[in-house]
Structure formats: C-alpha cells, structure tokens
Design an enzyme around this catalytic site. Structure first.
Site, PDB file in Angstrom:
ATOM      1  N   GLY A 157     -20.343   6.621   3.430  1.00 60.00           N
ATOM      2  CA  GLY A 157     -19.320   6.979   2.438  1.00 60.00           C
ATOM      3  C   GLY A 157     -19.805   6.677   1.036  1.00 60.00           C
ATOM      4  N   GLY A 208     -18.944   7.149  -2.017  1.00 56.59           N
ATOM      5  CA  GLY A 208     -17.921   7.417  -3.034  1.00 56.59           C
ATOM      6  C   GLY A 208     -17.949   6.303  -4.067  1.00 56.59           C
ATOM      7  N   ASN A 209     -16.777   5.976  -4.616  1.00 54.95           N
ATOM      8  CA  ASN A 209     -16.726   4.965  -5.673  1.00 54.95           C
ATOM      9  C   ASN A 209     -17.290   3.619  -5.229  1.00 54.95           C
ATOM     10  OD1 ASN A 209     -15.646   6.234  -7.976  1.00 54.95           O
ATOM     11  ND2 ASN A 209     -13.712   6.456  -6.865  1.00 54.95           N
ATOM     12  N   VAL A 210     -16.879   3.173  -4.050  1.00 58.31           N
ATOM     13  CA  VAL A 210     -17.361   1.877  -3.567  1.00 58.31           C
ATOM     14  C   VAL A 210     -18.837   1.991  -3.198  1.00 58.31           C
ATOM     15  CG1 VAL A 210     -17.118   0.131  -1.762  1.00 58.31           C
ATOM     16  CG2 VAL A 210     -15.077   1.141  -2.800  1.00 58.31           C
ATOM     17  N   GLY A 211     -19.158   2.995  -2.378  1.00 58.89           N
ATOM     18  CA  GLY A 211     -20.522   3.138  -1.876  1.00 58.89           C
ATOM     19  C   GLY A 211     -21.563   3.215  -2.981  1.00 58.89           C
ATOM     20  N   LYS A 244       0.864  -1.188   0.000  1.00 56.17           N
ATOM     21  CA  LYS A 244       0.000   0.000   0.000  1.00 56.17           C
ATOM     22  C   LYS A 244       0.893   1.227   0.000  1.00 56.17           C
ATOM     23  CE  LYS A 244      -4.423   1.093   0.359  1.00 56.17           C
ATOM     24  NZ  LYS A 244      -5.543   0.377  -0.239  1.00 56.17           N
TER      25      LYS A 244
HETATM   26  P1  NAD Z   1     -13.872   7.636  -2.446  1.00 58.38           P
HETATM   27  O1  NAD Z   1     -12.909   8.710  -2.081  1.00 58.38           O
HETATM   28  O2  NAD Z   1     -14.390   7.547  -3.822  1.00 58.38           O
HETATM   29  O3  NAD Z   1     -15.161   7.706  -1.483  1.00 58.38           O
HETATM   30  C1  NAD Z   1     -15.080   7.824  -0.093  1.00 58.38           C
HETATM   31  C2  NAD Z   1     -16.329   8.561   0.362  1.00 58.38           C
HETATM   32  O4  NAD Z   1     -16.382   8.507   1.783  1.00 58.38           O
HETATM   33  C3  NAD Z   1     -16.391  10.025  -0.028  1.00 58.38           C
HETATM   34  O5  NAD Z   1     -17.662  10.320  -0.562  1.00 58.38           O
HETATM   35  C4  NAD Z   1     -16.183  10.781   1.296  1.00 58.38           C
HETATM   36  O6  NAD Z   1     -16.884  12.014   1.343  1.00 58.38           O
HETATM   37  C5  NAD Z   1     -16.761   9.782   2.271  1.00 58.38           C
HETATM   38  N1  NAD Z   1     -16.260   9.878   3.645  1.00 58.38           N
HETATM   39  C6  NAD Z   1     -14.997  10.073   4.096  1.00 58.38           C
HETATM   40  N2  NAD Z   1     -14.969  10.066   5.441  1.00 58.38           N
HETATM   41  C7  NAD Z   1     -16.248   9.847   5.843  1.00 58.38           C
HETATM   42  C8  NAD Z   1     -16.872   9.694   7.097  1.00 58.38           C
HETATM   43  N3  NAD Z   1     -16.167   9.780   8.221  1.00 58.38           N
HETATM   44  N4  NAD Z   1     -18.206   9.447   7.140  1.00 58.38           N
HETATM   45  C9  NAD Z   1     -18.937   9.344   5.996  1.00 58.38           C
HETATM   46  N5  NAD Z   1     -18.396   9.473   4.775  1.00 58.38           N
HETATM   47  C10 NAD Z   1     -17.073   9.721   4.700  1.00 58.38           C
HETATM   48  O7  NAD Z   1     -13.157   6.277  -1.993  1.00 58.38           O
HETATM   49  P2  NAD Z   1     -13.506   4.797  -2.460  1.00 58.38           P
HETATM   50  O8  NAD Z   1     -12.671   4.428  -3.603  1.00 58.38           O
HETATM   51  O9  NAD Z   1     -14.979   4.638  -2.533  1.00 58.38           O
HETATM   52  O10 NAD Z   1     -12.965   3.967  -1.229  1.00 58.38           O
HETATM   53  C11 NAD Z   1     -13.676   3.921   0.005  1.00 58.38           C
HETATM   54  C12 NAD Z   1     -13.015   2.897   0.914  1.00 58.38           C
HETATM   55  O11 NAD Z   1     -13.056   1.612   0.297  1.00 58.38           O
HETATM   56  C13 NAD Z   1     -11.541   3.158   1.201  1.00 58.38           C
HETATM   57  O12 NAD Z   1     -11.290   2.721   2.509  1.00 58.38           O
HETATM   58  C14 NAD Z   1     -10.818   2.266   0.209  1.00 58.38           C
HETATM   59  O13 NAD Z   1      -9.548   1.871   0.641  1.00 58.38           O
HETATM   60  C15 NAD Z   1     -11.755   1.065   0.204  1.00 58.38           C
HETATM   61  N6  NAD Z   1     -11.645   0.256  -1.015  1.00 58.38           N
HETATM   62  C16 NAD Z   1     -11.815   0.834  -2.236  1.00 58.38           C
HETATM   63  C17 NAD Z   1     -11.754   0.033  -3.363  1.00 58.38           C
HETATM   64  C18 NAD Z   1     -12.029   0.595  -4.739  1.00 58.38           C
HETATM   65  O14 NAD Z   1     -12.129  -0.225  -5.679  1.00 58.38           O
HETATM   66  N7  NAD Z   1     -12.198   1.889  -4.912  1.00 58.38           N
HETATM   67  C19 NAD Z   1     -11.455  -1.327  -3.238  1.00 58.38           C
HETATM   68  C20 NAD Z   1     -11.307  -1.890  -1.966  1.00 58.38           C
HETATM   69  C21 NAD Z   1     -11.405  -1.068  -0.861  1.00 58.38           C
END
Ligand code: NAD
Length: 370
Positions: free
Chosen positions: A179, A181-184, A81
């Site tokens: 959250g 974001g991309n995952v959510g 990482k």
């Molecule tokens: P992202 O930046 O696209 O989305 C994260 C979201 O979380 C944002 O909308 C942000 O505003 C929100 N956020 C941050 N802190 C917060 C809080 N305390 N309460 C509520 N919302 C909050 O990131 P992502 O790519 O969706 O990744 C999210 C998590 O999933 C990370 O921990 C990442 O490591 C993990 N992850 C991502 C992937 C991937 O394919 N993108 C794969 C495995 C794990």
C-alpha cells in the site's frame, strides 16, 4: 433476535462502543457510520474514511483501535471513527463531506480527522461547516498530517527501537511495503534516510520489485503523476498479491484491514513487521508471526504519529512540537511494550493492550460508576 439486542450482546464490552450512529441523508444520498468507542479520556479523535465497501464492523473495530492508540500515547482523547460509504473517485466529494459534517454537528464528543479517501481539504470543508476537525491545511492553522508524513515518521522511529530487540541493522535492511499511499510512501522516505533499502511496494494496480533497490523519490513521482507504482520503470512488475512472497527484512502493511491472515501469513518472509495500517493483521496471524520469531509491532503503537500530531494541532501547538512529540512518545511506547513482551513472555499486542486499557479504565474511574 432483535438487531439492537445483537448489537448490545455481541459488540459491546467493558470499554464500549458508547455510540454507533448510522446516517442517511436522502437528498445527497449520503450513507455514513460514526462510532464513538470510548470518550472517557476526552473528546474522541478518529479519521473519516471514504470507501464503497465500508461496514459497521470495520468502523467499530477501527474506533476501538483509536481508543487504544490514543490511550497508549497518553493523549487527552478517546477513540472514534467514521466511514462514508462511497467511492472517493466518483462522488462529488465536497458535497458529501459538507453533508456529513452537518449531520455530525451535534456529536460534540467526536472530532474528525483525515483517513483513507479523505484529506486536508475534506477537513477544511468540515471545519468550515462545524468548526471542529483536525488535520487541517496549514493556512487554517492546521498541521497537514499526510503532507508532513506524521505517521510514516513515527513508524520509522518505532523501527529505531524495535531493531534493538532483534539485533537488526537498519543500514542496508530491505523494506517491503504493502500500500504505497500516504503512510507507505512516507515510511519509505523516512526509513531511506536511515539507510533502509526499499525493494518492493504495491498498490491496488500491482507490485514493483527490484532486489537492488527502488529509488523512493522516483517511485513517489510515478505514483503521483501516473496514479500507480506500476509506472515506476526500473523494477519488475508483479500482481498486487505477489508482494506478500517477496523476501525482505522489514514489512510494512499500509493498506486495508485484515490483509494478513492465518491463510497467507506463512508466505511472509521478513524479520520485523511495523503495522502501518490499522487492524491489518488478524490476531491469529500475529500470533503465528511471534511463534516464528518475527517481531510484529501492533498498529496502535507503531502508527500513532498521525493522531499524536492531530492532538498537538488540537491544542494549537506547532509542527516542530508535533515531530518532537511523535518521536518521544512512539520511542517510549515501543520500548515499554517490547520490554514487557520479552520479560513476561507475552504477545506484543497483549502487552500493548494491557498498558492502553489500564489508562482507559483509569480515565473511566472518574466517571463515578465503576
Ligand atoms: P491512502 O489511501 O493514501 O493509501 C492506501 C494505499 O493502499 C493506496 O495506494 C491503495 O492503492 C493501496 N491499497 C489498497 N488496498 C490494497 C491492497 N489490498 N494491496 C495493496 N495496496 C492496496 O491511505 P493512507 O492514509 O496511507 O492509509 C493507509 C492505512 O493506514 C489505512 O488503514 C489507514 O487507516 C492507516 N493509517 C493512516 C494514517 C495516516 O496518517 N494517513 C494514520 C494511521 C493509520
């Protein structure tokens, strides 16, 4: 005690980490951390995170999660990482990413991918500099992990298996996402296709709640066009932290590490937790959920979709192969760990770690010194 002694005594165990590297580039003022936890199974794959408050401990723990995730998914990759300590909204991102890429050029046992604060374009800059990155844009032969929603798709597949162990019907089940974001957003999209109803979602600006259901594509549009879920109109607006008290059937943490801990776990009102973010729930909180009969599927089992797609891209496979491999691997792994959880009376994380560690130790045995 000398700082290096502390690192070796407190932070290392039977798996790693093999390397902890701190990077400082004085012209760009780039500060970054790379941890290669264990590369026995193959070159480590893991995301590059960009955020102002990243710590070595966070990156070390996330690198371990990647070792376990890649091993559990049976990928020919170890875990690593990286973190760039900067606010992605305010820095010259391309400059920072290119500088970071040049600094890790000689780290051949680490292949970067996208993570919070970085995306396909960032991976394209890294690839341009050092010819080594996954999660590239399509035009460069990549599988754009976030665009296709690889991780969200995998979490929805995990739900299909997990529901059988708690007798839950996905059709009509209420979903709460921390959250968006991309995952959510992709979890919401793929679970909606299975009849699940999104009732609440949050980001750093607030929470939206509608017990009758939130239109997922409308929420995605509001977040994309205006920057936050709070601009979605047909819902009650609450504070970010209020999300944890909203009743639902499925809860997906998809934001930052350690957001659910022993102090706030009691407020969660749910039946199934699918861990989207890495290390989102402390071990104590996971145990408390299990004692209450809430099934919580560990991060490195539920959210492996992104890295499974990255591994397919690494071997020049297609998007179609990526979806099919995510589905088969996540379904099989979820079943394997939940069978073991319930038949041996284990916590889900312990069952998952036993399986993943067996694979890492087996790969390490070919190194010839254990
Ligand atoms: P992202 O930046 O696209 O989305 C994260 C979201 O979380 C944002 O909308 C942000 O505003 C929100 N956020 C941050 N802190 C917060 C809080 N305390 N309460 C509520 N919302 C909050 O990131 P992502 O790519 O969706 O990744 C999210 C998590 O999933 C990370 O921990 C990442 O490591 C993990 N992850 C991502 C992937 C991937 O394919 N993108 C794969 C495995 C794990």
């Amino acid at each position: 005690m000398d700082v290096s002694q502390t690192i070796f005594e407190e932070y290392t165990d039977d798996l790693g980490p093999e390397k902890i590297i701190h990077i400082y580039e004085p012209v760009a003022r780039l500060r970054a951390i790379v941890v290669i936890d264990n590369a026995a199974a193959g070159p480590a794959i893991g995301g590059v995170r960009m955020a102002p408050d990243i710590t070595t401990t966070e990156i070390r723990r996330l690198a371990r999660a990647m070792t376990l995730k890649n091993a559990a998914a049976g990928l020919p990759h170890g875990g690593g990482k990286a973190g760039i300590i900067a606010d992605p909204k305010t820095v010259d991102k391309e400059c920072f990413i290119r500088t970071f890429a040049r600094a890790i050029e000689s780290l051949h046992d680490y292949t970067p991918g996208p993570d919070m604060g970085t995306d396909e374009s960032c991976m394209a800059y890294i690839f341009d500099e050092i010819k080594r990155a996954v999660g590239l844009p399509r035009v460069l032969g990549g599988i754009p992990l976030d665009e296709i929603g690889a991780t969200g798709f995998g979490i929805a597949e995990c739900a299909e298996v997990a529901k059988e162990y708690i007798d839950m019907d996905l059709n009509g089940a209420r979903l709460v996402i921390e959250g968006f974001g991309n995952v959510g957003k992709n979890v919401a999209r793929f679970l909606e296709e299975k009849g699940v109803i999104l009732v609440a979602a949050s980001d750093t600006s607030g929470t939206v709640h509608n017990k009758n259901g939130i239109d997922v594509s409308g929420l995605i549009r509001a977040k994309k066009e205006k920057g936050s879920v709070v601009y979605y109109e047909d819902a009650e607006k609450l504070k970010t932290e209020d999300l944890l008290t909203i009743p639902g059937d499925i809860f997906v943490p998809a934001a930052r590490p350690d957001v659910i801990d022993e102090r706030n776990v009691g407020t969660l009102d749910t039946k199934l937790v699918l861990q989207g973010a890495n290390i989102a729930i402390t071990t104590g909180a996971e145990k408390a959920l299990h004692e209450r009969g809430v099934l919580s599927v560990p991060d490195f089992i539920a959210n492996a979709g992104g890295v499974i797609a990255a591994a397919v891209e690494h071997r020049h496979g297609s998007e179609k192969e990526a979806f099919s491999e995510i589905k088969s691997k996540i379904r099989a792994n979820t079943k394997k760990i939940l069978d073991r959880t319930y038949s041996e009376g284990l916590y889900p994380r312990d069952a998952a770690e036993i399986i993943a560690k067996e694979r890492v130790l087996s790969a390490m045995s070919y190194r010839g010194c254990i």
